[in-house]
Design a protein around this motif. Structure first.
Motif: not given
Lengths: 481, 325, 305
Positions: B141, B145, B177, B181, B184, B190, B193
């Motif tokens: 994640l 970002m 985010t 998501k 992912m 996912t 993450a």
């Protein structure tokens, strides 16, 4: 010639009879002892002494024998215990106890540590049986907190952004001299007194200079950061070291401006937000209806540095969760990938340098107001090395680790000052404080060999979807800049 | 070049009719070595273009020039947002020495004048690397970002708003985010993450690198050997991923690839390089049958060419039956 | 003009000493890619070993021939300094090989602090002066009372440096040790697979570097006639500057850099300001690293994408 890889594994442990283990351990210890004899003979076996203006030699066979004996016995004991082939190799995987302290029980530990730090002056006063008696402990607390703050500030540059800075003391110096010069130079004083009013300036000088010291240090961080943008790794470290030394040498030699090696004395003291700590009618004690005690000022200073350190910690935690903080860490992980994502790495580096330097400047300003005196002597390379050692020992990037490391190292160094009882063992002219830096240097080596990644090697992610899992230190890079 | 050409004009292939990127007379010299020698080709908007060639042909060097990591010795790299620029527009921006001409509907960027971070940040050319470059110590994640840095930096008021927790920042963070998501989900990560990127298996790392590049909203995605080290199933998934990237996001794709099953399967346009020069350029079908290409790959004379062609055909057939079963 | 020639001679002498120390930096950097922060202090330690040995030789053994005494001191100092550096590598650097990159650097800084304080504790914090050793001078020019002189000790320094460098050059260029060093420098794992004892080679590198630093230490003691525990850091930084200026990893570069730094320092002190001579050295270091990181004789590094 035998093929031997760079990282040769130790010979497989086989169940050998204990006599051969003993013999081997003994032989190894003898060899080590002989090497120690060779190493120590010139410098410990002989002492150069000046007799009647001429240089002569003194002989110290006793000391030499003791030193070699210590090495021999130590090696022998280690061979028979820790390094014994019969000892099962401890299989350690996963986070160490310190890592767990940093991440899992960290949330519980942090409030406790914070509560302790806030209550420390009272605990100290209670334990020592009075405010005046606790002076030493509170001074020590102030010193430790100063280094905690410096460690947290440098941590932004080294731990987060992965930029190796060996000249951090320069920003500490900039902060200290900013306050010292602003508060003592007559023309500047006159200007501010005329501008803000004489009493106002006199009472508020520290509080006005504190942000200015941070801003100046941050600007210096940018100025020194700019030329070194392209440098990596050891080269960056060396150039920052050079900058640190240049600043110190200029402070020594530019006598007209900085007072030279004699430094600047009688720097005005801090006030309780405009209320001076004096015995007079307008003093702190009178205002709060207390009996005047010089310790009020010391305790107040303790809380000032605690607040400054907490601001540093809070800002760092916040910044890590902002894009700029993530960019710092991404820079440490892979600069080229950063650039491929549109991140201007120049700005990222400069912001890290400036932010770290700013906190160093705050700490420097505090140093000046606490000591009331600054001189270039206080800003040597040793201080930079000490702060860096605190950051690395703490575990780069870990706040709690840095705080613990600062407490251990500074506290430990201070304890060495107080080993007066050793005089009874080693004789009257034994001065334990001489051994402080000796032991400090040795400890730096030992700590690196023991824990190259520091106490807390895991990294806490800045954002999570389901659960916050600590990132193992094996994946975290150390940066190349 | 004709002013505002229509895509179907005169049966021109898409890369001639509506190029998103035009590489013009590109030279790259390292000391005495000429790595790229007078290379010109075009990348069509919405196409998947493959850049192939034997090892050491200069493909990655071309990539590094396009993405700003190398400054070309000579040549022009024209990237067009919106419609392709007219010859006059192009001449003007070249002459006035600007690195870009940004308009409301369409813009033109001269990539050879831009440093790497501007190529990705402003011209919106994202890339991946031959030897994967993830932020291994950061979670999946976090990697995604970081890719949205520039957007978030503005949203956080250059850290000031974020530092004091002012409104606006939280919403921006949530939106970022959500986007992470989405990607992912798209690359099937996912579940991982919150794991460090360095912990992922090789194939997943490749997918994450693509997802990370996509999080920076590129209009041109440059992939350096995306299928290297993937097993056939993963290659197949990669093909599907790239197709969907193009279909759903309209991102044009330029890729370097050795895996011919990927190249022939998904690309609309193939450019072949050897010793820094272009030896063939056209549809996969045309390139495949180009004897120069076969000779360059195998260093054989014309006699062996047919044999090689047969081999390639067989390989592709095998892969596509595998794909349908 | 006469001042210029005098300073030239002084600069070359000082430069020879820096060059000898610089080789230790450059070789260690070449082979394990680390800046050996403690090297300047190893040099300082060697000057103390030389001092003690000199006192032993002259007062206890009663050798009166200064050249014989110097020769003995040189050999003894080289031996003990090499042993010291060997032990340092063994204890402080080898366990960290292949670990976190910062670790050996911190370890080296710690070792540097340790060495300086070890000498302070064991030998005392005061300057240790030795009686002037070789005092004869050759008067080269006499211009209205300003004499341009070449001291014999300067001749000794330059000759010893030149001879040792030639021997050393032969060692790394023509012998199997030199080949092993270069192989380890290029690719440590591959060198190990081909039967080179990597640990051994690296240890020898430290030993050679220390031996040359010891020569510098003896020369320094003879030239300045004083030893002090804090005299490792600044000469160390200057020698490192020399190594960087010449192109780190390059042996002729280290010597060339050393001579240049010596000359710059001497001329700076003579013509500008003696207070700022260390600032000049540090500035050259920073400027070289920033604008010419490959140095004069080094190979440029290309960023790999």
């Amino acid at each position: 010639m035998a093929v031997q890889l760079a990282e040769t594994a130790p010979p497989p442990a086989k169940a050998s009879p204990s006599s051969s283990v003993m013999a081997h351990a003994f032989k190894d210890a003898v060899i080590t002892g002989l090497i120690a004899l060779g190493l120590f003979t010139p410098l410990i076996g002989f002492e150069t002494v000046i007799i009647d203006g001429a240089l002569g030699l003194d002989y110290r066979p006793g000391t030499l024998a003791v030193m070699v004996g210590i090495i021999f016995v130590g090696r022998l004991l280690l061979n028979l215990t820790v390094w014994s082939p019969n000892r099962k190799p401890s299989v350690r995987s996963g986070p160490t106890i310190f890592d767990r302290a940093g991440t899992t029980i960290g949330p519980a530990v942090k409030p406790l540590l914070l509560a302790f730090a806030v209550g420390f002056p009272f605990i100290a006063a209670f334990a020592m049986g009075g405010m005046n008696e606790s002076r030493y402990l509170i001074d020590l607390g102030i010193l430790i907190l100063t280094y905690v703050m410096l460690g947290w500030g440098l941590n932004i540059v080294v731990g987060l952004a992965g930029l190796l800075d060996l000249g951090y003391v320069a920003f500490y110096a900039v902060g200290a001299y900013t306050y010292a010069l602003l508060a003592t130079s007559a023309p500047i004083n006159d200007f501010f007194a005329g501008f803000l009013g004489e009493t106002f300036w006199a009472n508020w000088a520290f509080w006005i200079c504190l942000p200015m010291a941070g801003v100046f240090a941050g600007m210096w961080g940018m100025m020194l950061g700019f030329p070194v943008l392209r440098l990596r790794g050891d080269y960056l470290a060396i150039v920052t070291l050079a900058f640190g030394e240049i600043i110190r040498l200029v402070l020594i030699n530019w006598v007209d401006f900085t007072g030279g090696g004699a430094g600047i004395a009688s720097i005005p003291r801090a006030t309780f937000f405009g209320v001076p700590f004096t015995a007079g009618e307008n003093g702190f004690a009178a205002l709060f209806g207390l009996q005047f005690n010089p310790m009020h000022r010391i305790i107040f200073l303790y809380f000032v540095i605690l607040a400054l350190a907490l601001i540093t910690a809070f800002a760092t935690v916040r910044l890590r969760r902002l894009p700029v903080g993530r960019a710092w860490e991404a820079l440490r992980e892979d600069e080229i990938a950063c650039r491929s994502l549109g991140i201007n790495t120049t700005n990222v580096k400069l912001s890290a340098f400036a932010t770290g330097a700013m906190f160093g400047g705050f700490a420097g300003c505090f140093f000046a107001v606490r000591a009331g005196f600054v001189s270039p002597e206080s800003f040597t390379f040793d201080i930079s090395a000490m702060i860096l050692a605190i950051v690395v020992l703490g575990g780069m990037g870990s706040q709690i680790g840095v705080a613990v490391a600062a407490a251990v190292m500074i506290g430990g160094m201070e304890m060495l000052r107080n080993l007066g009882f050793l005089n009874q063992i080693f004789g009257g002219d034994f001065d334990p404080s001489l051994y402080r830096m000796l032991i400090f240097g040795f400890a730096m080596v030992a700590i690196m060999v023991w824990k190259p990644r520091g106490l807390v090697s895991t990294r806490a992610p800045t954002i999570f979807l389901k659960e916050r899992k600590a990132v193992s230190g094996d994946h975290v890079k150390e940066g190349h800049g | 070049m004709a002013p505002s050409p229509s895509p179907a004009a005169a049966g021109l292939p898409n890369w001639e009719a509506d190029p998103i990127l035009a590489v013009e007379h590109l030279f790259m010299r390292f000391g005495g070595l000429i790595a790229v020698n007078d290379l010109s080709f075009k990348v069509g908007r919405g196409d998947i273009t493959a850049l192939i060639g034997p090892n050491g042909a200069g493909k990655t060097t071309v990539f590094n020039c396009i993405t700003g990591f190398y400054k070309p010795s000579e040549g022009r790299l024209v990237l067009a947002h919106g419609h392709a620029p007219t010859a006059e527009e192009l001449a003007r921006v070249t002459l006035i020495g600007e690195r870009a001409l940004v308009g409301r509907k369409s813009s033109v960027y001269l990539l050879e004048r831009m440093p790497d971070y501007r190529v990705s940040g402003e011209a919106k050319v994202a890339r991946t690397f031959q030897n994967i470059r993830l932020f291994t110590g950061m979670t999946v994640l976090e990697n995604l970002m970081v890719a949205q840095h520039n957007t978030l930096m503005v949203a956080s008021g250059f850290s000031l708003k974020g530092l004091f927790g002012l409104p606006g920042w939280n919403a921006a963070q949530r939106a970022a985010t959500e986007k992470a998501k989405y990607w992912m989900e798209k690359v099937g990560l996912t579940d991982r993450a919150d794991d460090p990127a360095g912990d992922l298996p090789y194939g997943a790392q490749r997918r994450l690198e693509i997802a990370r590049a996509m999080c920076s909203d590129p209009i041109l995605l440059c992939l350096d050997e995306p299928a290297a080290g993937l097993n056939p199933r993963e290659s197949l998934e990669l093909n599907n991923l790239l197709r969907s990237v193009r279909a759903e996001h309209g991102t044009s794709i330029l890729l370097i690839e050795h895996d011919m099953s990927v190249v022939m399967e998904i690309s609309d346009h193939v450019v072949v390089l050897d010793y820094g020069t272009k030896i063939s350029d056209g549809t996969p079908e045309a390139v495949k049958n180009d004897p120069r290409v076969i000779a360059a790959y195998l260093g054989v004379d014309e006699d062996a060419v047919e044999e090689v062609e047969a081999e390639i055909d067989a390989e592709i057939a095998a892969h596509s039956t595998g794909a349908h079963s | 003009m006469d001042v210029f020639i005098q300073q030239l001679i002084n600069g070359l002498t000082l430069g020879s000493i820096y060059g000898l120390i610089a080789i230790g930096y450059t070789m260690v950097f070449g082979i394990i890619g680390m800046v050996n922060f403690a090297h300047g202090d190893v040099f300082m330690v060697s000057s103390f070993i030389a001092l003690i040995c000199f006192l032993l030789v002259t007062t206890v053994l009663g050798i009166t021939s200064i050249f014989l005494a110097l020769a003995i001191v040189l050999v003894v100092a080289m031996f003990f300094t090499s042993l010291t550096n060997w032990a340092i590598e063994r204890v402080a650097y080898r366990p960290l090989r292949g670990s976190f990159r910062l670790a050996p650097m911190i370890s080296a800084i710690g070792m540097s602090i340790f060495l300086a304080n070890f000498v302070q504790v064991s030998q005392g914090p005061r300057n240790k002066p030795v009686p002037p050793m070789v005092t004869d001078v050759i008067v080269l020019m006499d211009n209205n009372g300003y004499q341009v002189t070449l001291a014999w000790k300067q001749v000794i320094i330059m000759v010893v440096t030149a001879v040792l460098l030639m021997g050393f050059w032969y060692l790394v260029q023509k012998t199997s040790l030199g080949r092993a060093q270069r192989a380890v420098e290029q690719d440590r794992k591959m060198a190990a697979l081909l039967g080179i004892n990597v640990d051994h080679t690296i240890s020898l590198t430290f030993v050679i570097g220390a031996a040359l630093a010891a020569v510098a230490g003896v020369m320094y003691l003879m030239y300045y006639g004083v030893a002090h525990f804090a005299d490792g850091f600044v000469p160390g930084v200057k020698a490192f500057t020399a190594a960087v200026l010449g192109g780190i990893g390059s042996l002729p570069g280290a010597v060339l850099g050393g001579l240049l730094i010596g000359l710059i320092e001497v001329f700076w002190s003579a013509y500008f300001s003696i207070e700022y001579k260390d600032v000049a050295a540090f500035s050259i270091l920073a400027i070289t690293l920033i604008f010419m990181p490959q140095g004069l004789l080094g190979r440029p590094e290309v960023e790999k994408v």
